[in-house]
Write a protein that holds these residues in place. Structure first.
Motif, PDB file in Angstrom:
ATOM      1  N   ASP A 149       0.807  -1.214   0.000  1.00 29.66           N
ATOM      2  CA  ASP A 149       0.000   0.000   0.000  1.00 29.66           C
ATOM      3  C   ASP A 149       0.845   1.271   0.000  1.00 29.66           C
ATOM      4  O   ASP A 149       0.377   2.324  -0.429  1.00 29.66           O
ATOM      5  CB  ASP A 149      -0.918   0.020   1.224  1.00 29.66           C
ATOM      6  N   MET A 150       2.078   1.164   0.525  1.00 33.28           N
ATOM      7  CA  MET A 150       2.923   2.357   0.603  1.00 33.28           C
ATOM      8  C   MET A 150       4.036   2.351  -0.435  1.00 33.28           C
ATOM      9  O   MET A 150       4.970   3.149  -0.363  1.00 33.28           O
ATOM     10  CB  MET A 150       3.525   2.480   2.010  1.00 33.28           C
ATOM     11  N   LYS A 151       3.938   1.492  -1.446  1.00 33.13           N
ATOM     12  CA  LYS A 151       5.033   1.368  -2.404  1.00 33.13           C
ATOM     13  C   LYS A 151       5.288   2.651  -3.182  1.00 33.13           C
ATOM     14  O   LYS A 151       6.431   2.970  -3.503  1.00 33.13           O
ATOM     15  CB  LYS A 151       4.795   0.200  -3.359  1.00 33.13           C
ATOM     16  N   GLY A 152       4.245   3.408  -3.454  1.00 34.10           N
ATOM     17  CA  GLY A 152       4.438   4.674  -4.150  1.00 34.10           C
ATOM     18  C   GLY A 152       5.203   5.671  -3.305  1.00 34.10           C
ATOM     19  O   GLY A 152       6.069   6.402  -3.811  1.00 34.10           O
ATOM     20  N   THR A 153       4.918   5.684  -2.015  1.00 34.87           N
ATOM     21  CA  THR A 153       5.628   6.573  -1.090  1.00 34.87           C
ATOM     22  C   THR A 153       7.099   6.185  -0.996  1.00 34.87           C
ATOM     23  O   THR A 153       7.997   7.034  -1.044  1.00 34.87           O
ATOM     24  CB  THR A 153       4.991   6.520   0.310  1.00 34.87           C
ATOM     25  N   ILE A 154       7.380   4.888  -0.858  1.00 35.17           N
ATOM     26  CA  ILE A 154       8.762   4.418  -0.778  1.00 35.17           C
ATOM     27  C   ILE A 154       9.525   4.774  -2.040  1.00 35.17           C
ATOM     28  O   ILE A 154      10.663   5.247  -1.989  1.00 35.17           O
ATOM     29  CB  ILE A 154       8.790   2.895  -0.538  1.00 35.17           C
ATOM     30  N   ALA A 155       8.877   4.566  -3.191  1.00 35.21           N
ATOM     31  CA  ALA A 155       9.536   4.872  -4.460  1.00 35.21           C
ATOM     32  C   ALA A 155       9.868   6.353  -4.564  1.00 35.21           C
ATOM     33  O   ALA A 155      10.960   6.727  -5.020  1.00 35.21           O
ATOM     34  CB  ALA A 155       8.649   4.437  -5.622  1.00 35.21           C
ATOM     35  N   SER A 156       8.952   7.221  -4.128  1.00 29.37           N
ATOM     36  CA  SER A 156       9.184   8.659  -4.267  1.00 29.37           C
ATOM     37  C   SER A 156      10.201   9.181  -3.263  1.00 29.37           C
ATOM     38  O   SER A 156      10.979  10.089  -3.570  1.00 29.37           O
ATOM     39  CB  SER A 156       7.865   9.418  -4.107  1.00 29.37           C
ATOM     40  N   LEU A 157      10.225   8.592  -2.065  1.00 26.62           N
ATOM     41  CA  LEU A 157      11.166   9.059  -1.054  1.00 26.62           C
ATOM     42  C   LEU A 157      12.617   8.841  -1.479  1.00 26.62           C
ATOM     43  O   LEU A 157      13.489   9.650  -1.164  1.00 26.62           O
ATOM     44  CB  LEU A 157      10.919   8.342   0.277  1.00 26.62           C
ATOM     45  N   GLU A 158      12.865   7.734  -2.175  1.00 23.73           N
ATOM     46  CA  GLU A 158      14.239   7.393  -2.539  1.00 23.73           C
ATOM     47  C   GLU A 158      14.493   7.388  -4.039  1.00 23.73           C
ATOM     48  O   GLU A 158      15.489   6.859  -4.510  1.00 23.73           O
ATOM     49  CB  GLU A 158      14.594   6.030  -1.951  1.00 23.73           C
ATOM     50  N   THR A 159      13.591   7.958  -4.811  1.00 27.86           N
ATOM     51  CA  THR A 159      13.708   8.028  -6.264  1.00 27.86           C
ATOM     52  C   THR A 159      13.935   6.650  -6.872  1.00 27.86           C
ATOM     53  O   THR A 159      14.769   6.457  -7.757  1.00 27.86           O
ATOM     54  CB  THR A 159      14.855   8.987  -6.690  1.00 27.86           C
ATOM     55  N   PHE A 160      13.193   5.664  -6.361  1.00 34.45           N
ATOM     56  CA  PHE A 160      13.214   4.338  -6.959  1.00 34.45           C
ATOM     57  C   PHE A 160      12.365   4.325  -8.220  1.00 34.45           C
ATOM     58  O   PHE A 160      11.375   5.055  -8.329  1.00 34.45           O
ATOM     59  CB  PHE A 160      12.640   3.289  -5.999  1.00 34.45           C
ATOM     60  N   THR A 161      12.730   3.482  -9.176  1.00 31.75           N
ATOM     61  CA  THR A 161      11.825   3.186 -10.265  1.00 31.75           C
ATOM     62  C   THR A 161      10.553   2.612  -9.651  1.00 31.75           C
ATOM     63  O   THR A 161      10.633   1.782  -8.743  1.00 31.75           O
ATOM     64  CB  THR A 161      12.456   2.148 -11.214  1.00 31.75           C
ATOM     65  N   PRO A 162       9.361   3.048 -10.101  1.00 35.43           N
ATOM     66  CA  PRO A 162       8.123   2.584  -9.469  1.00 35.43           C
ATOM     67  C   PRO A 162       8.079   1.063  -9.332  1.00 35.43           C
ATOM     68  O   PRO A 162       8.386   0.329 -10.270  1.00 35.43           O
ATOM     69  CB  PRO A 162       7.036   3.094 -10.418  1.00 35.43           C
ATOM     70  N   PHE A 163       7.715   0.609  -8.132  1.00 33.05           N
ATOM     71  CA  PHE A 163       7.676  -0.824  -7.859  1.00 33.05           C
ATOM     72  C   PHE A 163       6.465  -1.471  -8.510  1.00 33.05           C
ATOM     73  O   PHE A 163       5.381  -0.901  -8.563  1.00 33.05           O
ATOM     74  CB  PHE A 163       7.601  -1.074  -6.350  1.00 33.05           C
ATOM     75  N   THR A 164       6.662  -2.692  -8.989  1.00 33.44           N
ATOM     76  CA  THR A 164       5.551  -3.548  -9.367  1.00 33.44           C
ATOM     77  C   THR A 164       5.446  -4.626  -8.294  1.00 33.44           C
ATOM     78  O   THR A 164       6.447  -5.036  -7.705  1.00 33.44           O
ATOM     79  CB  THR A 164       5.777  -4.204 -10.735  1.00 33.44           C
ATOM     80  N   ALA A 165       4.241  -5.070  -8.012  1.00 32.39           N
ATOM     81  CA  ALA A 165       4.040  -6.003  -6.906  1.00 32.39           C
ATOM     82  C   ALA A 165       3.164  -7.158  -7.335  1.00 32.39           C
ATOM     83  O   ALA A 165       2.289  -7.014  -8.182  1.00 32.39           O
ATOM     84  CB  ALA A 165       3.386  -5.269  -5.729  1.00 32.39           C
TER      85      ALA A 165
END
Length: 382
Positions: free
Chosen positions: A36-52
């Protein structure tokens, strides 16, 4: 000055726009919250958007039976421990390109929701961990990033007969017969998924016990059993064992006629086997809900397994809410001898240095302060 400015712009621009590719493994009990928080994690650390994956994986393997190319994956906690303590987090078998890693290691840059012993198992002994490198094992856990990401809570969970399905506890997609839940085997390995909410346990006369002392008294009755996670596989299991023994229950680790129950390996009378062990806490709920005989009506589960459930079957399909069966959160004093059920995260230095640095920063500098992360954890019972 113009040349210098041009050079600085040339160097700085890609850094501002770049994203970091990363894969992460998460134990099943915490997977829904982190997804549920994958978008937040991706934006905080400039990760490529996660797929789950749409759901946590049965059995804990990355790609069984097919290649899994998602970058955020759930795995059963018992199998997580087994894999981390065997082949290590990296070998030549890459799960993103091979479906032959059925017993293979995690190929990830970080993992979440493991007890401290699991985290230490990938950190080199030279810096304070317990990992010893070999030809097939790389000890690459970053001890500086080791961080308690959540505190879990135990709950007493009981099935109610008025929530029984016509399939007597089986998920209709299983095609099997009770009392084993979907994905179960002879060792009592269930799944505890939200897709399997049906319950055919007999309602407990007078109501389910709401305290551990009440559970211990209930277990004294012939035929009654409780499902808990294997203490050797999950911190929730260790806390469950402590809760029972702390309140006067005698625990015997194995043997016919003793109080440890694995799958169907119980004496025919069913009077001596008191505890049904599951490989992970996320599977305990499945073991209870799939019971058809009426004698495994209780489970000590992670609170996160019964709150904020996203239902994908039954009349609750498409909704999010708490499990409609009876559950009572336990005060931590009930298992005070164990201590807090701490869930950890750790970054892995397996070659993806950018991802390792980002996970390190997330765990040590961002996790506890980000309101979205903390509110999501709270919604899931942490």
């Amino acid at each position: 000055m113009g040349a210098l400015a041009t050079a600085l712009i040339t160097v700085a621009a890609p850094t501002a726009l770049a994203t970091t590719n990363s894969q992460v493994g998460i134990a099943n009990n915490m997977y829904p919250a982190v997804k549920d928080m994958k978008g937040t994690i991706a934006s905080l650390e400039t990760f490529t958007p996660f797929t789950a994956n749409s759901a946590s994986q049965v059995g804990g393997f990355w790609n069984k039976p097919a290649i899994d190319t998602s970058t955020m994956r759930g795995i059963t906690s018992g199998s997580l421990r087994q894999q981390l303590k065997s082949a290590g987090p990296y070998t030549t078998c890459n799960p993103s390109s091979s479906n032959n890693c059925v017993d293979g290691p995690l190929h990830i840059d970080a993992f979440l929701s493991a007890d401290e012993a699991n985290v230490d198992a990938v950190i080199p002994t030279s810096v304070g961990g317990t990992c010893t490198a070999s030809a097939s094992v790389e000890c690459n856990g970053d001890i500086n990033s080791k961080h308690a990401v959540a505190i879990g809570h135990l709950a007493i969970y009981s099935c109610s007969g008025n929530w029984a399905g016509s399939t007597k506890g089986d998920d209709p997609s299983n095609g099997g017969s009770p009392p084993l839940p979907l994905g179960a085997d002879a060792n009592g390995s269930g799944n505890g998924k939200a897709q399997s909410p049906r319950c055919d346990a007999t309602p407990i006369n007078g109501g389910a016990p709401t305290t551990i002392s009440g559970v211990v008294s209930w277990l004294a009755t012939s035929g009654h059993r409780i499902a808990v996670a294997d203490p050797a596989s999950a911190p929730f299991g260790a806390a469950s064992k402590q809760a029972l023994t702390q309140n006067g229950f005698s625990w015997v680790d194995s043997g016919t006629g003793q109080n440890v129950f694995r799958g169907s390996a119980c004496d025919s009378a069913g009077t001596a086997c008191k505890v049904r062990l599951e490989s992970g806490i996320s599977q305990v709920r499945g073991a209870v809900t799939a019971n058809a005989g009426g004698n495994t009506q209780l489970g000590l589960v992670a609170k996160s397994n019964v709150v904020h459930v996203s239902w994908t079957s039954s009349s609750l399909n498409g909704t999010t809410g708490n499990d409609p069966n009876t559950w009572t959160e336990l005060d931590p004093s009930a298992y005070s001898g164990y201590g807090d059920i701490e869930q950890y995260g750790v970054a892995l230095n397996g070659g993806n240095t950018g991802a390792a640095a980002a996970w390190n920063d997330l765990f040590t500098n961002q996790w506890d302060l980000d309101t979205t992360i903390q509110s999501t954890l709270a919604a899931y019972g942490y």
